[in-house]
Design an enzyme around this catalytic site. Sequence first.
Site, short mmCIF file in Angstrom:
data_model
loop_
_atom_site.label_atom_id
_atom_site.label_comp_id
_atom_site.label_asym_id
_atom_site.label_seq_id
_atom_site.Cartn_x
_atom_site.Cartn_y
_atom_site.Cartn_z
CB CYS A 253 41.67 43.58 36.07
SG CYS A 253 42.39 41.98 36.51
CB CYS B 42 37.70 36.29 36.69
SG CYS B 42 37.01 37.85 36.09
#
Length: 261
Positions: free
Chosen positions: A199, A74
């Site tokens: 993101c 991530c």
Amino acid sequence: MKVHFYKYQGAGNDFILVDNRENTINHHNVKLIAHLCNRRFGIGGDGIMFLQNKAGYDFEMVYYNADGQPSSMCGNGGRCIVAFAKFLGIIKNETDFLAVDGPHHARISENGDWVSLQMIDVNEVNKDGDAYVLNTGSPHYITLADNLEHKDVYTEGHAIRNNETYRANGINVNFVEKTDNGYFVRTFERGVEDETYACGTGVTAVALAMAKHHNQTGAIETPIKVLGGDLNIRFNYDGHAFTHIFLEGPAVMVFEGEVEI
């Protein structure tokens, strides 16, 4: 047992962070992680991270998606855990840490609110029809879109993520629209199973895919706007491989608290 936690956000991508250097928390519990990330019954977040000791590194980043499952890399989470490490006094302005996709180097501003995170090199970009498919630590599907502000990202992203090709392993679906100086991106994230405000690995994948799409090479800088703010991606592309990739943007502590588990 009470657990002290911190909440961080990076361009609206929000995370629960826990200092687990003493290994006091057994986090291999899908139901517990999903409960903590639940926005109605828990703390709420796109994911949760545990900062742990790791020989040879400043720290290790252990990340779980909001569904309670271990996650691939991530990017915005990586930037937030760097800010967290600075807050804890583990690092100053540079760090080398270990994540699920390998070692990462990062630099953080003096005041601790802007993080430049080096991502893994990318040597392969594939096509699925007109879309681009690549892995920047997590797998991403990149498709160009018009009138993106009004697109039903949940419905279209959910359909692609769950189609016959991607259903088993999942994929993050990014919709991209050109702006005056960069791109506007909206992302449906697997694991969260919804659209998120940002993101990090997704905007990184978009920047690389768009460089390939427009036959750009050399040192490239790509500003990207997401629902939660602005991010920047820098990298080199020689026409074959993407190297020296940096994801840059804000990482801000929102609050801290305690939760009973």
